[in-house]
Scaffold this motif. Structure first.
Motif, PDB file in Angstrom:
ATOM      1  N   SER A  61       0.944  -1.224  -0.163  1.00 20.72           N
ATOM      2  CA  SER A  61      -0.127   0.039  -0.197  1.00 20.72           C
ATOM      3  C   SER A  61       0.833   1.477  -0.059  1.00 20.72           C
ATOM      4  O   SER A  61       0.689   1.987  -0.721  1.00 20.72           O
ATOM      5  CB  SER A  61      -0.967  -0.023   1.161  1.00 20.72           C
ATOM      6  OG  SER A  61      -1.773  -0.829   1.278  1.00 20.72           O
ATOM      7  N   ASP A 181      -5.898  -0.751  -4.686  1.00 21.84           N
ATOM      8  CA  ASP A 181      -5.185  -1.227  -3.296  1.00 21.84           C
ATOM      9  C   ASP A 181      -6.373  -2.412  -2.673  1.00 21.84           C
ATOM     10  O   ASP A 181      -7.198  -2.038  -1.973  1.00 21.84           O
ATOM     11  CB  ASP A 181      -4.901  -0.216  -2.312  1.00 21.84           C
ATOM     12  CG  ASP A 181      -3.896  -0.757  -1.281  1.00 21.84           C
ATOM     13  OD1 ASP A 181      -3.723  -1.855  -1.430  1.00 21.84           O
ATOM     14  OD2 ASP A 181      -3.544   0.067  -0.467  1.00 21.84           O
ATOM     15  N   GLU A 182      -6.078  -3.469  -3.054  1.00 19.87           N
ATOM     16  CA  GLU A 182      -6.922  -4.758  -2.638  1.00 19.87           C
ATOM     17  C   GLU A 182      -8.226  -4.481  -2.620  1.00 19.87           C
ATOM     18  O   GLU A 182      -9.411  -4.422  -1.880  1.00 19.87           O
ATOM     19  CB  GLU A 182      -6.623  -5.106  -0.903  1.00 19.87           C
ATOM     20  CG  GLU A 182      -4.995  -5.398  -0.688  1.00 19.87           C
ATOM     21  CD  GLU A 182      -4.665  -6.391   0.211  1.00 19.87           C
ATOM     22  OE1 GLU A 182      -5.521  -6.944   0.808  1.00 19.87           O
ATOM     23  OE2 GLU A 182      -3.735  -6.249   0.776  1.00 19.87           O
TER      24      GLU A 182
END
Ligand code: ADP
Ligand code: MG
Length: 260
Positions: A61, A181-182
């Motif tokens: 991240s 991000d995810e």
């Protein structure tokens, strides 16, 4: 990891070009005395799709947040679309207008409707006339297949629908690069596929993408390159086939054995 099946990508419209979209060289970042990113070198070409994998806390991240200056790096260079990220606020604004980001927890404004979420930045940052911003927003809401939700508030939507709104909202700024991000980590399994399918369509449009995800089916279908991070470093990178079938480092092998 979910076992969500993703369909194969239609690559007829996509090509990785010679043009450099993102160039990161010798980049280091600390949080106080904690050395979170170490000597990162990464070149991403226009049209390229990269998946970043790695254990929790490895700096995934933080790395992608550095690319649109949500985090500041302390040494080395980050150049996005030819613009170097320095303290110059003009450069930061320019880069942010080129780079869209989608987060794990959607980050929609709860007190604004879906349509208002999508038009806020175009109207206030880009100074787009409201009518035009709304037309564009509806086009992107159709693209992510939820135009009928335009008048609702985020809290009235499922997680998968909210994440598709977040993707549409990003696209309304017409970014040249998308960071994820995810994006499916907070979703129930039955909603993962609808978000991955949206991301696959973006890939088919030739979008330059960096996706942090543990959806390895998606990585295999969509990524040109998979990057494995551990303890703030890029440990290994390869095309998906070789990354999954023939990992070079022990750390990668261990990680894959845990998630596959
Ligand atoms: P990942 O996304 O791979 O799970 P992160 O980039 O979120 O990893 O975090 C990498 C490391 O940096 C972790 O040890 C995390 O606790 C730490 N970290 C992240 N953000 C901050 C912050 N704002 N301040 C201090 N430490 C942080
Ligand atoms: Mg993370």
């Amino acid at each position: 990891m979910s076992k969500a099946m993703t369909r194969d990508i239609d690559t007829s419209r996509t090509a990785v070009t010679d043009e450099v979209a993102i160039e990161i060289s010798g980049m280091n970042k600390w949080f106080g005395s904690f050395h979170v990113l170490r000597d990162i070198d990464l070149t991403v070409h226009r049209g390229e799709r990269i998946v970043i994998a790695g254990p929790s806390g490895s700096g995934k991240s933080t790395l992608i947040r550095c690319i649109n200056r949500l985090e500041e790096h302390q040494s080395g260079r980050i150049v996005v679309d030819g613009i170097e990220l320095t303290n110059d606020i003009k450069n930061i604004d320019k880069v942010r207008s080129e780079v869209g980001m989608v987060f794990q927890h959607f980050n929609l404004f709860p007190h604004l409707t879906v349509l208002e979420n999508c038009t806020l930045a175009p109207i206030w940052v880009r100074k787009t006339p409201r009518r035009q911003a709304e037309t564009t927003a509806m086009e992107y809401l159709e693209k992510v297949r939820i135009p009928e939700q335009a008048g609702k508030y985020p809290g009235q939507l499922s997680g998968g629908q909210q994440q598709r709104v977040a993707i549409a909202r990003s696209l309304c700024m017409q970014p040249r690069i998308m960071l994820f991000d995810e994006p499916t980590s907070a979703l129930d399994p039955e909603m993962i596929k609808e978000v991955l399918d949206t991301m696959i369509e973006l890939a088919e449009d030739g979008m330059t993408m960096i996706c942090v995800t543990h959806e390895m089916g998606f990585a295999q279908a969509v990524a040109h390159r998979v990057i494995f991070m551990d303890q703030g470093q890029i440990v290994e990178q390869n095309n998906p086939h070789d990354f999954f079938h023939n990992p070079r480092s022990e750390r990668t092998r261990l990680f894959l054995s845990q998630i596959l």
